[in-house]
Design a protein around this motif. Structure first.
Motif, short mmCIF file in Angstrom:
data_model
loop_
_atom_site.label_atom_id
_atom_site.label_comp_id
_atom_site.label_asym_id
_atom_site.label_seq_id
_atom_site.Cartn_x
_atom_site.Cartn_y
_atom_site.Cartn_z
N LEU A 162 -6.57 40.29 20.37
CA LEU A 162 -5.72 39.90 19.26
C LEU A 162 -6.28 38.61 18.67
N TRP A 163 -6.22 38.49 17.34
CA TRP A 163 -6.68 37.29 16.65
C TRP A 163 -5.46 36.56 16.13
N SER A 164 -5.33 35.29 16.47
CA SER A 164 -4.12 34.54 16.14
C SER A 164 -4.45 33.20 15.50
N TYR A 165 -3.75 32.88 14.41
CA TYR A 165 -3.86 31.57 13.79
C TYR A 165 -2.70 30.69 14.25
N THR A 166 -2.98 29.41 14.46
CA THR A 166 -1.92 28.45 14.78
C THR A 166 -2.20 27.14 14.06
N CYS A 167 -1.17 26.30 13.94
CA CYS A 167 -1.36 24.97 13.35
C CYS A 167 -2.22 24.11 14.26
N ARG A 168 -2.85 23.13 13.68
CA ARG A 168 -3.70 22.23 14.46
C ARG A 168 -2.92 21.50 15.55
N VAL A 169 -1.66 21.14 15.25
CA VAL A 169 -0.87 20.42 16.25
C VAL A 169 -0.55 21.28 17.45
N ASN A 170 -0.65 22.61 17.31
CA ASN A 170 -0.40 23.51 18.43
C ASN A 170 -1.67 23.85 19.19
N ASN A 171 -2.76 23.22 18.82
CA ASN A 171 -4.06 23.54 19.41
C ASN A 171 -4.65 22.30 20.08
N SER A 172 -3.78 21.46 20.63
CA SER A 172 -4.20 20.13 21.09
C SER A 172 -5.11 20.16 22.31
N VAL A 173 -4.94 21.12 23.21
CA VAL A 173 -5.75 21.16 24.43
C VAL A 173 -7.20 21.53 24.10
N ALA A 174 -7.37 22.56 23.28
CA ALA A 174 -8.72 22.93 22.86
C ALA A 174 -9.37 21.78 22.07
N MET B 247 -5.97 37.21 23.79
CA MET B 247 -5.58 36.72 22.47
C MET B 247 -6.42 35.49 22.18
N ILE B 248 -7.17 35.53 21.10
CA ILE B 248 -7.99 34.39 20.69
C ILE B 248 -7.23 33.65 19.59
N GLU B 249 -7.03 32.34 19.80
CA GLU B 249 -6.25 31.56 18.85
C GLU B 249 -7.05 30.36 18.35
N SER B 250 -7.03 30.17 17.02
CA SER B 250 -7.77 29.09 16.38
C SER B 250 -6.90 28.49 15.28
N ASP B 251 -7.16 27.23 14.93
CA ASP B 251 -6.46 26.62 13.80
C ASP B 251 -7.27 26.73 12.51
N CYS B 252 -8.31 27.58 12.52
CA CYS B 252 -9.10 27.83 11.31
C CYS B 252 -8.67 29.18 10.73
N LEU B 253 -7.81 29.14 9.74
CA LEU B 253 -7.26 30.35 9.16
C LEU B 253 -8.34 31.25 8.56
N HIS B 254 -9.34 30.65 7.94
CA HIS B 254 -10.38 31.43 7.28
C HIS B 254 -11.11 32.31 8.30
N VAL B 255 -11.42 31.78 9.46
CA VAL B 255 -12.13 32.54 10.49
C VAL B 255 -11.25 33.65 11.05
#
Length: 241
Positions: free
Chosen positions: A196-208, A156-164
């Motif tokens: 799987l492609w997953s969007y998350t909020c920026r606050v949930n992506n703190s480690v990356a 599962m690839i997760e990013s806080d960039c919704l457009h991508v």
């Protein structure tokens, strides 16, 4: 027009406000296609685009959970923070990118299993100058390639960039730099058993995010297995899942 919008805004619930704002953004995006690229636009596509993006935001754990009333429950859910586990058998690869003021980009990638354990991480600084969305897509590509090198097959690839993430789900085509990177990502991920492609909020992506800003002025690529740098481990410790 302004008076009407202000009056209607006060009557809207949180979800309706989100639809309105995303709708304005979708109209502007499609207007640019007409003005700058002379492309015909189907009004139905604008509406579908709006609904898809609103649903994607809700699914990212940062919205109001579908509550129309904008009440206390939606406010609590809107403040929710924390990394979420992938489903059994998958690893989750979180990615982030930062555009440096003095040119170049920094990328951060971290892979965790379904129990939340860190498997590996990458911090990378490149001299190329990209637009923010392109940089975020390059971070996804970096994550996909490293996962492939590591032998991860259900990802599962997760990013806080919704457009991508939206472009990857739609397998968007085009001639822009972003579209070319999207093509590279889709090609590189074709060898996975499941992706799987997953969007998350920026606050949930703190480690990356922490990995992306670990070495802001040192061009190069550093890879960790299991044990990340202390400052990044602190971000892991504060993650909720």
């Amino acid at each position: 027009m302004r008076d009407w919008v202000e009056a209607r805004w006060r009557e809207m619930g949180v979800r309706e406000q989100a639809r309105f704002m995303v709708g304005c953004w979708a109209l502007w995006e499609h207007r640019n296609k007409v003005v700058f690229y002379q492309r015909e636009v189907d009004p139905g596509a604008v509406i579908k685009r709006t609904w898809d993006v609103v649903e994607e935001i809700d699914g990212g754990g940062c919205g109001n959970g579908g509550n129309e009333d904008g009440g206390r429950r939606s406010q609590v859910q809107g403040r929710r923070k924390g990394w979420e586990k992938p489903q059994e058998g998958f690893v989750k690869v979180n990615v982030d990118a930062g555009v440096k003021e003095d040119n170049g980009v920094s990328l951060g990638v971290v892979c965790r299993d379904c129990e939340g354990r860190v498997l590996w991480g990458v911090s990378c600084v490149q001299e190329q100058v990209w637009e923010p969305q392109v940089a975020q897509a390059v971070a996804v590509l970096e994550g996909v390639k490293e996962a492939h090198r590591r032998g991860n097959s259900m990802v599962m690839i997760e990013s806080d960039c919704l457009h991508v993430i939206d472009a990857l789900k739609r397998k968007a085509k085009g001639r822009s730099v972003l579209a070319l990177v999207i093509d590279d990502i889709l090609a590189a991920s074709s060898s996975f058993v499941s992706v799987l492609w997953s969007y998350t909020c920026r606050v949930n992506n703190s480690v990356a995010h922490a990995l992306a800003h670990l070495f802001p002025r040192i061009v190069g690529r550093v890879v960790w297995s299991d044990d990340l740098p202390p400052i990044v481990n602190n971000a892991v410790s504060f993650d909720l899942y």
